[in-house]
Motif scaffolding. Structure first.
Motif, PDB file in Angstrom:
ATOM      1  N   LYS A  17       0.763  -0.877   0.218  1.00 22.76           N
ATOM      2  CA  LYS A  17      -0.128   0.031  -0.091  1.00 22.76           C
ATOM      3  C   LYS A  17       0.501   1.263  -0.437  1.00 22.76           C
ATOM      4  CE  LYS A  17      -3.746  -2.296  -0.496  1.00 22.76           C
ATOM      5  NZ  LYS A  17      -4.036  -2.482  -1.237  1.00 22.76           N
ATOM      6  N   GLY A  18       2.190   0.943  -0.457  1.00 19.74           N
ATOM      7  CA  GLY A  18       3.168   2.040  -0.338  1.00 19.74           C
ATOM      8  C   GLY A  18       4.953   1.931  -0.106  1.00 19.74           C
ATOM      9  N   ARG A  44       3.518   4.909  -4.873  1.00 18.66           N
ATOM     10  CA  ARG A  44       2.075   4.722  -4.034  1.00 18.66           C
ATOM     11  C   ARG A  44       1.471   3.370  -4.212  1.00 18.66           C
ATOM     12  NH1 ARG A  44      -0.305  10.456  -5.202  1.00 18.66           N
ATOM     13  NH2 ARG A  44       1.158  11.900  -4.366  1.00 18.66           N
ATOM     14  N   SER A  45       0.326   2.726  -3.870  1.00 19.51           N
ATOM     15  CA  SER A  45      -0.259   1.536  -3.723  1.00 19.51           C
ATOM     16  C   SER A  45      -0.543   1.322  -5.336  1.00 19.51           C
ATOM     17  CB  SER A  45      -1.288   1.207  -3.168  1.00 19.51           C
ATOM     18  OG  SER A  45      -1.868   2.558  -3.753  1.00 19.51           O
ATOM     19  N   SER A 105       8.457  -0.073   3.014  1.00 17.65           N
ATOM     20  CA  SER A 105       7.228   0.189   2.790  1.00 17.65           C
ATOM     21  C   SER A 105       6.647   1.328   4.304  1.00 17.65           C
ATOM     22  CB  SER A 105       6.047  -1.302   3.606  1.00 17.65           C
ATOM     23  OG  SER A 105       6.544  -1.770   2.576  1.00 17.65           O
ATOM     24  N   GLU A 138      -4.452   4.662   4.016  1.00 11.21           N
ATOM     25  CA  GLU A 138      -4.413   3.670   3.331  1.00 11.21           C
ATOM     26  C   GLU A 138      -4.522   2.378   4.122  1.00 11.21           C
ATOM     27  OE1 GLU A 138      -4.232   1.830  -0.059  1.00 11.21           O
ATOM     28  OE2 GLU A 138      -4.018   3.606  -0.673  1.00 11.21           O
ATOM     29  N   GLU A 193      -8.171  -0.838   4.489  1.00 11.02           N
ATOM     30  CA  GLU A 193      -7.257  -2.165   4.058  1.00 11.02           C
ATOM     31  C   GLU A 193      -7.522  -2.632   5.337  1.00 11.02           C
ATOM     32  OE1 GLU A 193      -6.209  -5.118   1.849  1.00 11.02           O
ATOM     33  OE2 GLU A 193      -6.402  -2.992   1.929  1.00 11.02           O
TER      34      GLU A 193
END
Length: 406
Positions: A54-55, A60-61, A109, A115, A119
């Motif tokens: 997610k980044g 970025r994701s 990460s 995010e 999630e």
């Protein structure tokens, strides 16, 4: 050579299996899973596995999602009780792209808060979806009860309460503690020369943070057998019975694998399939399975049936188990069982993805990987006496626990 190994300057171990295929596989197998979480943080290992997509400090994701997909590759991950695996499948020419991306995920990460909230909802939906599938849920519930009070005794997805408490800092701490060279390996399978893989690994993985953190895994103590029925609004009754079995370093595990295949393996001629389905029509599906952890294991039998036939099925199962405990296999029966299992293993090697993933797990825990010939020799060496001893050690009725959903 069946495989090649190397250790980078930072201590990261690498294993590579050369193939002639244009499709390659590579990834990290991390010696960290659900049993390495702390109380109140159940589900964190799986949550981290989701969040690393997610980044990062570089992507970025959306960029992570598309990096391999745009060249026809795949990026995937999964979490078990003892491992987390992050890997990619791609055409051989995109190896550098895949290794660069995997390095970014495990090193950089960021666990962005916006995010994280999205999630969290995704995983909660995953938990609810699982609850709607009793034939899958019952496996987790059985294991939770079998290891009640131990780190192995909670499911991989975690609980809603614990998930709602997880934050970005929890993710950073878990990543720093677990994703370091001493606690993971890098596996690769494809036709790229090993020298090139080492060169790329030194370039992309040299920034992996060093850590002295070690997981304090304590073997589970003894819990008495249980016999529980849980009320669920299902048309079919779902049943598991089983017991603790051998860990992945116990030599007796090989005889159990063969015995499991005889009893309830994938073959339509398994003892339980013949008894419960072909002869009586009591079930659509019956199967047995073995799971080996680093310090314990599980043997279990699952079946789904009309509730009125549940007790009849249990009686037939115990009849087959008692027969294996009291009557040794003839040499012809043993040879036929070995031949079937060896054939299944040969067919399974055609699944290249599973072969790569198993290679990573084996190298992580054993420091080596057995060749097909070595596995065959182990199976061929199993005696009828060993099968009988294994059945007697595990299959007595007073040792078996039972869980029924209906």
């Amino acid at each position: 050579m069946p495989y090649q190994t190397y250790t980078l300057s930072n201590g990261l171990r690498i294993i590579h299996r050369p193939t002639s295929s244009a499709v390659s596989y590579c990834g990290f197998t991390v010696n960290a899973g659900t049993r390495d979480e702390s109380t109140g943080k159940f589900g964190l290992a799986h949550f981290v596995e989701h969040m690393i997509f997610k980044g990062t400090t570089h992507r970025r994701s959306w960029h992570i999602l598309n990096r391999m997909e745009t060249v026809g590759g795949e990026l995937n991950a999964y979490t078990t009780k003892e491992e987390t695996v992050i890997y990619s499948v791609f055409l051989e020419e995109h190896l550098s792209r895949a290794m660069d991306l995997l390095a970014d995920l495990v090193i950089n990460s960021q666990f962005p808060a916006h995010e994280l909230e999205k999630e969290r909802e995704v995983i909660l939906d995953e938990i609810n979806s699982y609850r709607d599938t009793p034939s899958e849920l019952i496996y987790d519930e059985f294991e939770n009860r079998l290891f009640s009070g131990h780190a192995l005794g909670h499911n991989i997805l975690g609980s809603q309460k614990d998930l709602e408490s997880l934050c970005s800092e929890d993710g950073h701490i878990f990543l720093t503690q677990q994703y370091h060279p001493g606690n993971m390996i890098f596996f690769s399978m494809g036709k790229t020369e090993f020298k090139k893989i080492i060169r790329l690994a030194e370039h992309f993985f040299s920034a992996l943070p060093l850590s002295s953190h070690k997981n304090n895994r304590i073997p589970p103590g003894h819990n008495p057998p249980f016999h529980i029925q849980e009320k669920m609004e299902t048309f079919q009754a779902h049943t598991i019975l089983g017991t603790r079995a051998y860990h992945m370093f116990d030599p007796k595990r090989h005889s159990l694998y063969l015995l499991n295949n005889i009893l309830g393996g994938p073959g339509m001629n398994s003892l339980l399939n013949v008894s419960l389905r072909e002869k009586t029509g009591y079930v659509y599906n019956v199967e047995s399975s073995v799971t080996s952890y680093t310090d314990t294991g599980i043997f279990s039998i699952y079946f789904g049936s009309d509730p009125k036939n549940t007790e009849k099925c249990l009686q037939l199962i115990h009849k087959e188990l008692n027969r294996l405990r009291t009557t040794a296999l003839t040499q012809n029966q043993l040879n036929a069982a070995k031949k079937q299992l060896l054939g299944q293993l040969g067919v399974a090697t055609e699944n290249k993805e599973n072969t790569a993933l198993n290679m990573g797990k084996n190298f992580l825990h054993y420091g080596s990987c057995s060749t097909t010939e070595e596995v065959a020799r182990r199976i061929e060496s199993i005696t009828s006496k060993e099968i009988l001893e294994t059945a007697n050690e595990l299959f007595s009725e007073e040792k078996l626990s039972t869980l029924i959903f209906h």
